[in-house]
Design an enzyme around this catalytic site. Structure first.
Site, mmCIF file in Angstrom:
data_model
loop_
_atom_site.group_PDB
_atom_site.id
_atom_site.type_symbol
_atom_site.label_atom_id
_atom_site.label_comp_id
_atom_site.label_asym_id
_atom_site.label_seq_id
_atom_site.Cartn_x
_atom_site.Cartn_y
_atom_site.Cartn_z
ATOM 1 N N CYS A 431 36.388 -88.429 45.243
ATOM 2 C CA CYS A 431 37.684 -87.838 44.948
ATOM 3 C C CYS A 431 38.708 -88.954 44.831
ATOM 4 O O CYS A 431 38.376 -90.133 44.864
ATOM 5 C CB CYS A 431 38.100 -86.803 45.995
ATOM 6 S SG CYS A 431 38.608 -87.497 47.586
ATOM 7 N N HIS A 606 22.854 -62.839 38.323
ATOM 8 C CA HIS A 606 21.573 -63.281 38.857
ATOM 9 C C HIS A 606 21.604 -63.130 40.365
ATOM 10 O O HIS A 606 22.666 -62.970 40.968
ATOM 11 C CB HIS A 606 21.286 -64.737 38.476
ATOM 12 C CG HIS A 606 22.386 -65.681 38.838
ATOM 13 N ND1 HIS A 606 23.573 -65.750 38.116
ATOM 14 C CD2 HIS A 606 22.504 -66.584 39.841
ATOM 15 C CE1 HIS A 606 24.363 -66.648 38.659
ATOM 16 N NE2 HIS A 606 23.759 -67.165 39.700
#
Length: 687
Positions: A431, A606
């Site tokens: 990050c 799913h």
């Protein structure tokens, strides 16, 4: 041919600003403990502190004037040229500090002479205070280290054997002296003038009661990942100067206030939809208590009008802080409510608490209004991700189109595009600053990798600026992927749109399983290459069952919402003998936590990972809704159900993704009149 955008080549102004901000932040962040130590020293031992102590208070001035800037200089120089750059950077910064002090002394002498000439007593003259060279260190140290590195390359090949140490020592000493003089007479006047200008500007805003207006700049800058540039590049140096004179500074609270962010997240908790609503409560806890402000940025980016809520909350918080005269004695990093109260001035606790509450209340109220009005198809993290890619001008890819889809799809596609073919041994979550959000993401991902049985795979976190091309997999927030790619070109790049519960974490684990499982590798090695097998015996390979069979395609579905759409797509999988009824229930469980709406009118429901035992073989179902259905606020035309055992279905999934990234192909699917046309558009559907 692949078209490379400006952002991918590194020419994006936003990326350039982020790089500057990251550099400033990376010089300050490692030295935050020293700033906290100075804040504790100040809070307790100065005359107005909790326990005044004159001997210990004598350390306060030298620490902020010399130690802290020189620590930052050491870090800045080391970032550029390791220990050699650190030494030269510190020497050069000492010149800037000395030059600033000399200029202040000269100005005080001139002003004192005028004061006395006006008939005033010399003892009544208030001297100008010192300018603390934080900005000077951030400029001079990296510059000196960079120049030293360039100079060393000039004579590196011309040093006689045995004289390397002599040349290295004297060249660094001589060049350090030259940069000290340059800083004394060149940079010191510029930084003094800049600090005076900025301080006067802030003072004018305070006196005119206009300081809340800075939120118009700070809040948008934060959301576009410039928070470290604003906080550590500008507010921290100004705040430290003010705190050294007044014992506290409200400037430390302008960016660190967690109120605006937590207000937005609470609004999503009550009024949001799908994955955003499900993940917002946990994000609010992490942002408010953990101080990781980056976690709420994607929630704003998915509905940009919410930037007005952040600005409104920020202005309310600043207004309350100014009204109560609050301040911190040192920077609060990370911006946790605990860190803020830990460095709050002794007279500021009530005001800070009210400022945080006011910021959160205003932000929550405005966010609630914006979430209740307007279109609701933006309330989905997956849809927002697709929309972000379009705004950024990046070419759609399988990974982007399948955000949140079947296991392995996004990471597998990223692996294919990277050219990385070996085992996965080193994974880094990167990050901007290498601390807050990446530390949290690495923790979640590490647990999943360990749970899968791969204890030897390293999973860690780092700042993007510290990356090099030694990593196998690099995981970043989507806004930062371009910058990570520039430093880790050969790695598999995996982008996430949120830091918690991202389906991409499971995809990374699947990629590790595929690459690192010896049994799977041996099984694959024993099989003939597809091309060779086809050449030798084109008809000898037995065809496996179809992943997407004609019987599993419905051209005009009967469902009207997400729940009945899942039932319809799931029933086709059950009818195909690929799953049992328990898998359909798991598809509903998945939808309750992470929306499977992909954008472009497509949903791919799913089951959960826990439901894989309910799968007999890999299969897909295809249902079209010509009039569209409501998928939790998102208009949906196509629903594709997925059940995957291994990776047999991934090729077709990738084909689906590429198809739906092409408007012409989507139009063909909309106009198809037979199941054969659907199969032709989607390509080979055999295992």
């Amino acid at each position: 041919m692949t078209t490379t955008t400006d952002a991918e080549r590194g020419f994006s102004p936003r990326v350039a600003l982020q790089k500057v901000g990251t550099s400033l932040s990376n010089m300050v962040m490692p030295n935050i403990p020293a700033l906290i130590a100075w804040g504790i020293l100040t809070a307790f031992f100065i005359p107005d502190g909790w326990t005044p102590n004159e001997p210990l208070a004598s350390v306060v001035g030298p620490m902020i004037h010399y130690l802290l800037p020189l620590l930052i200089a050491n870090t800045g120089g080391r970032m550029i040229y390791e220990a050699r750059g650190a030494v030269v950077g510190v020497i050069a910064t000492m010149g800037v500090i000395g030059g600033s002090d000399w200029l202040i002394a000269q100005e005080n002498a001139r002003l004192l002479e005028q004061w006395i000439a006006q008939g005033n007593a010399a003892a009544d003259y208030a001297e100008l205070g010192e300018v603390h060279m934080f900005i000077g260190a951030m400029i001079m140290a990296p510059l000196a280290a960079w120049l030293m590195k360039k100079l060393d390359r000039l004579w590196a090949e011309h040093i006689p054997a045995g004289f390397e140490m002599l040349v290295n020592m004297f060249s660094a000493g001589i060049f350090g002296f030259i940069m000290l003089v340059a800083g004394f007479f060149g940079l010191a006047p510029l930084v003094n003038g800049l600090m005076t200008l900025l301080s006067n500007g802030v003072g004018a805003l305070v006196e005119a009661h206009l300081l809340p207006l800075v939120s118009l700049l700070i809040e948008p800058a934060k959301v576009f990942f410039l928070n470290n540039a604003v906080n550590h590049g500008v507010l921290t140096p100004l705040g430290l100067s003010e705190a050294s004179q007044n014992g506290k500074s409200v400037l430390f609270l302008l960016e660190a206030n967690p109120g605006p962010g937590v207000g937005i997240l609470l609004a999503y908790t009550v009024f949001g939809r799908g994955a955003a609503r499900a993940s917002a409560p946990g994000a609010a806890i992490i942002q408010f208590l953990g101080g990781i402000h980056e976690i709420y940025f994607p929630y704003v980016l998915m509905k940009p009008i919410l930037i007005l809520a952040a600005i409104g909350g920020g202005m309310a918080g600043v207004a309350v802080n100014v009204a109560f005269g609050t301040g911190l004695i040192a920077p609060a990093s990370p911006g946790s409510i605990f860190a803020i109260f830990g460095v709050a001035a002794r007279d500021s606790y009530l005001g800070i608490a009210l400022a945080v509450l006011a910021a959160a209340a205003v932000s929550f109220t405005l966010s609630a209004v914006f979430l209740k009005i307007g279109k609701q198809d933006d309330g989905d993290l997956a849809a927002a991700t697709a929309k972000m890619e379009q705004m950024k001008g990046k070419k759609s890819s399988v990974a982007g189109a399948l955000t949140g889809a079947g296991a392995g799809a996004g990471a597998a596609a990223a692996a294919e595009g990277s050219g990385h073919t070996g085992p996965i041994q080193r994974i880094v979550f990167a990050c901007d600053a290498g601390m807050g959000s990446s530390a949290m993401g690495a923790t979640v991902l590490r647990k999943k990798v360990r749970a899968a049985g791969f204890d030897d795979v390293e999973v860690t976190n780092k700042a993007i600026s510290s990356l090099n091309d030694e990593w196998d997999v690099v995981v970043t927030q989507k806004e930062l992927t371009d910058r990570a790619r520039q430093r880790t070109g050969s790695a598999v790049q995996v982008s996430v749109d949120q830091f918690m519960n991202s389906p991409r974490y499971d995809e990374v684990v699947e990629l590790v399983q595929q690459r690192n499982d010896p049994d799977a590798a041996e099984a694959g090695a024993d099989e003939p290459a597809p091309d060779a097998a086809a050449a030798d015996a084109p008809d000898s390979r037995p065809e496996g069952p179809e992943i997407l069979a004609a019987d599993s395609i419905v051209l005009s579905g009967s469902a009207r919402d997400a729940a009945s759409g899942i039932d319809e797509a799931g029933a086709l999988l059950v009818a195909a003998g690929a799953v049992d009824e328990g898998y359909v229930a798991a598809m509903h469980d998945r939808e309750a936590t992470v929306s499977t709406f992909m954008g472009n009118g497509l949903a791919i429901p799913h089951g959960t990972n826990e439901a894989k035992s309910s799968i007999t073989r890999s299969a897909m179902s295809f249902v079209r809704y010509p009039d569209g259905i409501d998928w939790n606020g998102n208009p949906t035309t196509f629903v594709i159900g997925i059940a995957g055992v291994g990776d047999e279905h991934l090729a077709l999934l990738q084909k689906v993704a590429m198809t739906f990234s092409d408007p012409a192909q989507v139009e063909r699917l909309e106009n198809a009149t037979t199941t054969e046309e659907i199969l032709e558009i989607l390509g080979d559907t055999k295992e």
